[in-house]
Scaffold this active site. Structure first.
Site, mmCIF file in Angstrom:
data_model
loop_
_atom_site.group_PDB
_atom_site.id
_atom_site.type_symbol
_atom_site.label_atom_id
_atom_site.label_comp_id
_atom_site.label_asym_id
_atom_site.label_seq_id
_atom_site.Cartn_x
_atom_site.Cartn_y
_atom_site.Cartn_z
ATOM 1 N N GLY A 96 6.723 4.950 8.273
ATOM 2 C CA GLY A 96 5.921 6.166 8.279
ATOM 3 C C GLY A 96 6.059 6.877 9.603
ATOM 4 O O GLY A 96 7.062 6.727 10.311
ATOM 5 N N SER A 97 5.027 7.620 9.954
ATOM 6 C CA SER A 97 5.100 8.458 11.156
ATOM 7 C C SER A 97 4.893 7.634 12.422
ATOM 8 O O SER A 97 4.268 6.558 12.398
ATOM 9 C CB SER A 97 4.025 9.540 11.075
ATOM 10 O OG SER A 97 2.742 8.924 11.046
ATOM 11 N N THR A 98 5.373 8.157 13.523
ATOM 12 C CA THR A 98 5.175 7.504 14.820
ATOM 13 C C THR A 98 3.684 7.470 15.160
ATOM 14 O O THR A 98 3.186 6.494 15.732
ATOM 15 C CB THR A 98 6.000 8.240 15.888
ATOM 16 O OG1 THR A 98 7.389 8.099 15.522
ATOM 17 C CG2 THR A 98 5.798 7.673 17.275
ATOM 18 N N ARG A 99 2.961 8.506 14.748
ATOM 19 C CA ARG A 99 1.506 8.556 14.999
ATOM 20 C C ARG A 99 0.808 7.345 14.369
ATOM 21 O O ARG A 99 0.016 6.664 15.022
ATOM 22 C CB ARG A 99 0.940 9.859 14.402
ATOM 23 C CG ARG A 99 -0.542 10.075 14.618
ATOM 24 C CD ARG A 99 -1.014 11.347 13.897
ATOM 25 N NE ARG A 99 -0.938 11.237 12.439
ATOM 26 C CZ ARG A 99 -1.843 10.648 11.670
ATOM 27 N NH1 ARG A 99 -2.913 10.105 12.228
ATOM 28 N NH2 ARG A 99 -1.697 10.582 10.366
ATOM 29 N N GLU A 134 9.174 16.230 14.902
ATOM 30 C CA GLU A 134 9.709 16.016 13.555
ATOM 31 C C GLU A 134 8.991 16.963 12.587
ATOM 32 O O GLU A 134 7.765 16.954 12.497
ATOM 33 C CB GLU A 134 9.467 14.565 13.124
ATOM 34 C CG GLU A 134 10.158 14.236 11.816
ATOM 35 C CD GLU A 134 9.878 12.814 11.347
ATOM 36 O OE1 GLU A 134 8.733 12.351 11.465
ATOM 37 O OE2 GLU A 134 10.815 12.173 10.844
ATOM 38 N N GLY A 152 2.362 4.578 13.272
ATOM 39 C CA GLY A 152 2.990 3.364 13.808
ATOM 40 C C GLY A 152 2.269 2.879 15.060
ATOM 41 O O GLY A 152 2.061 1.673 15.270
ATOM 42 N N GLU A 203 9.052 1.285 11.208
ATOM 43 C CA GLU A 203 10.235 2.138 10.951
ATOM 44 C C GLU A 203 9.685 3.555 10.934
ATOM 45 O O GLU A 203 9.015 3.957 9.980
ATOM 46 C CB GLU A 203 10.864 1.805 9.596
ATOM 47 C CG GLU A 203 11.249 0.342 9.407
ATOM 48 C CD GLU A 203 12.473 -0.065 10.195
ATOM 49 O OE1 GLU A 203 13.198 0.823 10.687
ATOM 50 O OE2 GLU A 203 12.700 -1.273 10.344
ATOM 51 N N LYS A 209 0.880 -1.173 0.000
ATOM 52 C CA LYS A 209 0.000 0.000 0.000
ATOM 53 C C LYS A 209 0.917 1.222 0.000
ATOM 54 O O LYS A 209 1.456 1.613 1.033
ATOM 55 C CB LYS A 209 -0.888 -0.010 1.250
ATOM 56 C CG LYS A 209 -2.229 0.679 1.102
ATOM 57 C CD LYS A 209 -2.164 2.162 0.808
ATOM 58 C CE LYS A 209 -1.887 3.006 2.021
ATOM 59 N NZ LYS A 209 -1.685 4.446 1.689
ATOM 60 N N CYS A 227 13.772 10.759 7.066
ATOM 61 C CA CYS A 227 13.564 10.364 8.455
ATOM 62 C C CYS A 227 14.825 10.583 9.278
ATOM 63 O O CYS A 227 14.769 10.881 10.461
ATOM 64 C CB CYS A 227 13.159 8.897 8.516
ATOM 65 S SG CYS A 227 14.285 7.822 7.609
HETATM 66 P P1 NAD Z 1 2.375 8.540 7.469
HETATM 67 O O1 NAD Z 1 2.518 7.784 8.742
HETATM 68 O O2 NAD Z 1 1.392 9.649 7.428
HETATM 69 O O3 NAD Z 1 1.968 7.555 6.266
HETATM 70 C C1 NAD Z 1 2.730 6.415 5.962
HETATM 71 C C2 NAD Z 1 1.839 5.384 5.284
HETATM 72 O O4 NAD Z 1 0.837 4.999 6.212
HETATM 73 C C3 NAD Z 1 1.104 5.907 4.050
HETATM 74 O O5 NAD Z 1 1.044 4.883 3.085
HETATM 75 C C4 NAD Z 1 -0.274 6.226 4.587
HETATM 76 O O6 NAD Z 1 -1.289 6.166 3.611
HETATM 77 C C5 NAD Z 1 -0.448 5.134 5.621
HETATM 78 N N1 NAD Z 1 -1.426 5.467 6.659
HETATM 79 C C6 NAD Z 1 -1.768 6.692 7.121
HETATM 80 N N2 NAD Z 1 -2.734 6.587 8.053
HETATM 81 C C7 NAD Z 1 -3.003 5.266 8.194
HETATM 82 C C8 NAD Z 1 -3.899 4.529 8.999
HETATM 83 N N3 NAD Z 1 -4.735 5.123 9.852
HETATM 84 N N4 NAD Z 1 -3.895 3.177 8.892
HETATM 85 C C9 NAD Z 1 -3.054 2.554 8.033
HETATM 86 N N5 NAD Z 1 -2.204 3.207 7.221
HETATM 87 C C10 NAD Z 1 -2.160 4.551 7.312
HETATM 88 O O7 NAD Z 1 3.837 9.024 7.091
HETATM 89 P P2 NAD Z 1 4.286 9.872 5.827
HETATM 90 O O8 NAD Z 1 3.886 11.282 6.051
HETATM 91 O O9 NAD Z 1 3.890 9.182 4.596
HETATM 92 O O10 NAD Z 1 5.873 9.715 5.923
HETATM 93 C C11 NAD Z 1 6.658 10.475 6.744
HETATM 94 C C12 NAD Z 1 7.089 9.710 7.971
HETATM 95 O O11 NAD Z 1 7.794 8.520 7.603
HETATM 96 C C13 NAD Z 1 8.065 10.507 8.805
HETATM 97 O O12 NAD Z 1 7.702 10.406 10.154
HETATM 98 C C14 NAD Z 1 9.394 9.820 8.557
HETATM 99 O O13 NAD Z 1 10.339 9.985 9.567
HETATM 100 C C15 NAD Z 1 8.972 8.409 8.398
HETATM 101 N N6 NAD Z 1 10.003 7.618 7.708
HETATM 102 C C16 NAD Z 1 10.714 6.716 8.440
HETATM 103 C C17 NAD Z 1 11.721 5.971 7.829
HETATM 104 C C18 NAD Z 1 12.512 4.935 8.589
HETATM 105 O O14 NAD Z 1 13.131 4.087 7.970
HETATM 106 N N7 NAD Z 1 12.515 4.970 9.920
HETATM 107 C C19 NAD Z 1 11.981 6.152 6.467
HETATM 108 C C20 NAD Z 1 11.226 7.082 5.755
HETATM 109 C C21 NAD Z 1 10.225 7.808 6.390
#
Ligand code: NAD
Length: 497
Positions: free
Chosen positions: A243-246, A400, A248, A266, A190, A301
């Site tokens: 993605g985001s900690t929120r 962040e 996660g 991650e 996804k 990130c």
């Molecule tokens: P995000 O958490 O908003 O979204 C990430 C993914 O999750 C997207 O595909 C999104 O559609 C999906 N998503 C959003 N809400 C969801 C829900 N309620 N249920 C299931 N899936 C959902 O993050 P973003 O804005 O796309 O990316 C930025 C974040 O990613 C930053 O916090 C960054 O630090 C982190 N990041 C971490 C790494 C790492 O390896 N640690 C690498 C790249 C990015």
């Protein structure tokens, strides 16, 4: 890496983009027929309509992946055969490099020469590396008594749900696909709704390379629709999330509410970059932090967004960093020469500008940048921004931002620097700059982060694990350790009479 000779605008005008999902080896519209607009942050232009996957689409993709896993069309192939197919997949990625690079830049705004020279290359290398690894890994025999034999083997887990962000769409997808597919799993990917295009092309290239239908499906859609449906699905064995900690945090909740699937998170970062006065080349440290912070529009990130500088060298350090910023002035991402491109969308632009305002409100001083630019482009661009006089308690130091905003925080003692660096809910990366070997090792050991750099920030390779301590996540992408996430360990006891 620069490719100004290619007319990327002409190619962009000619490109045909298919926004349909990819399930069971073919392109399909969403079951409900819904779509969402894929808008380019470069100029605000709608690139195409993309399938808006919902529960029914996720159900179809998971069923397809489950069938493909259970009948062994991929999982039961000899590792050497999986290797060959995945190597061909990597070759296909490289052969389609111009198209993939263009799609990536149009979709999320990064300079096209970096999509080409960094993202495409890293994604292909990742797939090839796991392909090469998979027929070289042996299982174990435990040191038991003579009348027994205990085999410890790794088995693929089954159906992996991969949910990835928009900042490095191809690389993040490859970090999940490489180890998950090499180990024999099926994957439902996804991609972010802000950057779905390259993921869909990757699925087509994988099929062309010989990956059996259903082993790799892609369902684009919104997070709270397609993402949530995937993470709640009872037939998904593990979620590989970046993605985001929120979000996660939500992923862990979805697992708890459904089948206790494994969740590998991650997540975000607020990485510390500590410069001691005994480092004898302050300009090198300052130029390095500018390059690492402003690369990818600061949407990394591991961006070194908290820069701790000793009081005695801070004025010179800030002067050099500020003088570097014009190099990273945002420009047209398709020019082939701009070092910084567009912020991914209007929402992220507002977030970044909001934090810049918060920095000033909280008493920090803008040493460079701070403004939205290129307004007449129709896209979203922000100057590389440096704040001086930041304290570790300010919002810009704690949260962040995910944009081109650096905070310089001054310190007086080593203990104070380490304490402030570790005083964060995140622990993804860190860097220490010192020519005193004892101090460098002492501080590197004291820093609570998944990766610590010494006197540099840019080294990276598929051979090393990537991931964070604390709320930066669990599990590790990259390296052989990533196989731990997508395999189960099985013990088989035999009695020897
Ligand atoms: P995000 O958490 O908003 O979204 C990430 C993914 O999750 C997207 O595909 C999104 O559609 C999906 N998503 C959003 N809400 C969801 C829900 N309620 N249920 C299931 N899936 C959902 O993050 P973003 O804005 O796309 O990316 C930025 C974040 O990613 C930053 O916090 C960054 O630090 C982190 N990041 C971490 C790494 C790492 O390896 N640690 C690498 C790249 C990015």
């Amino acid at each position: 890496m620069n490719a100004p000779s290619v007319d990327w605008h002409a190619r962009a005008a000619a490109i045909q983009i298919d926004g349909r999902a990819f399930i069971g080896g073919q392109r399909v519209a969403a079951v409900g027929g819904e779509t969402f607009a894929c808008v380019s942050p470069i100029d605000g232009r709608t690139l195409t309509q993309v399938a808006r996957g919902q529960t029914a689409d996720i159900n179809a993709a998971v069923a397809s992946s489950r069938k493909a896993f259970d009948d062994g069309r991929w999982a039961h192939k000899p590792p050497a055969v999986r290797k060959k197919i995945l190597q061909r997949f990597a070759e296909k990625i490289l052969a389609a490099k111009d198209e993939l690079a263009l799609l990536e830049s149009l979709d999320m705004g990064k300079p096209v020469q970096y999509s080409l020279g960094v993202d495409v290359q890293a994604a292909a290398r990742c797939i090839a590396w796991y392909a090469e690894a998979v027929d070289k890994i042996y299982d174990e025999i435990a040191p038991t008594a003579r009348n027994a034999l205990a085999l410890i083997t790794r088995e693929p887990m089954g159906v992996i749900g991969a949910v990835v962000p928009w900042n490095y769409p191809m690389i993040m997808a490859a970090w999940k696909l490489g180890p998950a597919l090499a180990a024999g799993n099926s994957v439902v990917l996804k991609p972010s709704e802000k950057s779905p295009l390259t993921a869909l092309r990757l699925a087509e290239l994988a099929i062309e390379a010989g990956l059996p239908e259903g082993v790799f499906n892609v369902v684009p859609g919104l997070g709270h629709e397609a993402g949530e449906a995937l993470a709640l699905h009872m037939d998904v064995d593990a979620i590989g999330f970046t993605g985001s900690t929120r979000v996660g945090r939500k992923m862990l909740g979805y697992a708890g509410r459904s089948n206790l699937k494994r969740v590998y998170n991650e997540l975000g970062g607020k990485s510390a970059f500590i410069v001691f006065p005994d480092f004898d080349d302050i300009p090198r440290a300052a130029k390095t932090v500018a390059g690492s912070m402003f690369f990818n529009q600061g949407e990394s990130c591991n961006a070194p967004s908290r820069v701790f500088v000793h009081d005695s060298i801070a004025d010179e350090f800030v002067r050099v960093v500020a003088a570097e910023t014009p190099k990273y002035a945002p420009g047209d991402p398709l020019s082939g020469t701009a070092q910084m491109g567009a912020i991914v969308d209007e929402v992220q632009l507002r977030t970044v500008l909001g934090y810049i305002a918060a920095g000033s409100e909280d008493g920090a001083r803008v040493a460079a940048g701070g403004k939205q630019v290129r307004l007449d482009s129709g896209g979203h661009y922000v100057e590389p921004t440096v704040f001086d006089g930041v304290t570790n308690q300010m919002r810009i130091a704690r949260e962040e931002i995910f944009g081109p905003v650096m905070s310089v925080i001054r310190f007086k003692t080593e203990e104070e620097a380490v304490a402030m660096a570790n005083d964060s809910s995140y622990g993804l990366q860190a860097s220490v700059w010192s020519h005193n070997i004892n101090r460098a090792h002492r501080v590197a050991r004291a820093l609570r982060a998944g990766t610590v750099h010494v006197n540099q920030y840019d080294e990276d390779d598929i051979t090393v694990p990537f991931g964070g301590f604390k709320q930066s996540g669990n599990g590790r992408d990259k390296s052989l350790h990533a196989f731990d996430k997508y395999t189960e360990l099985k013990t088989t006891w035999l009695r020897i009479d």
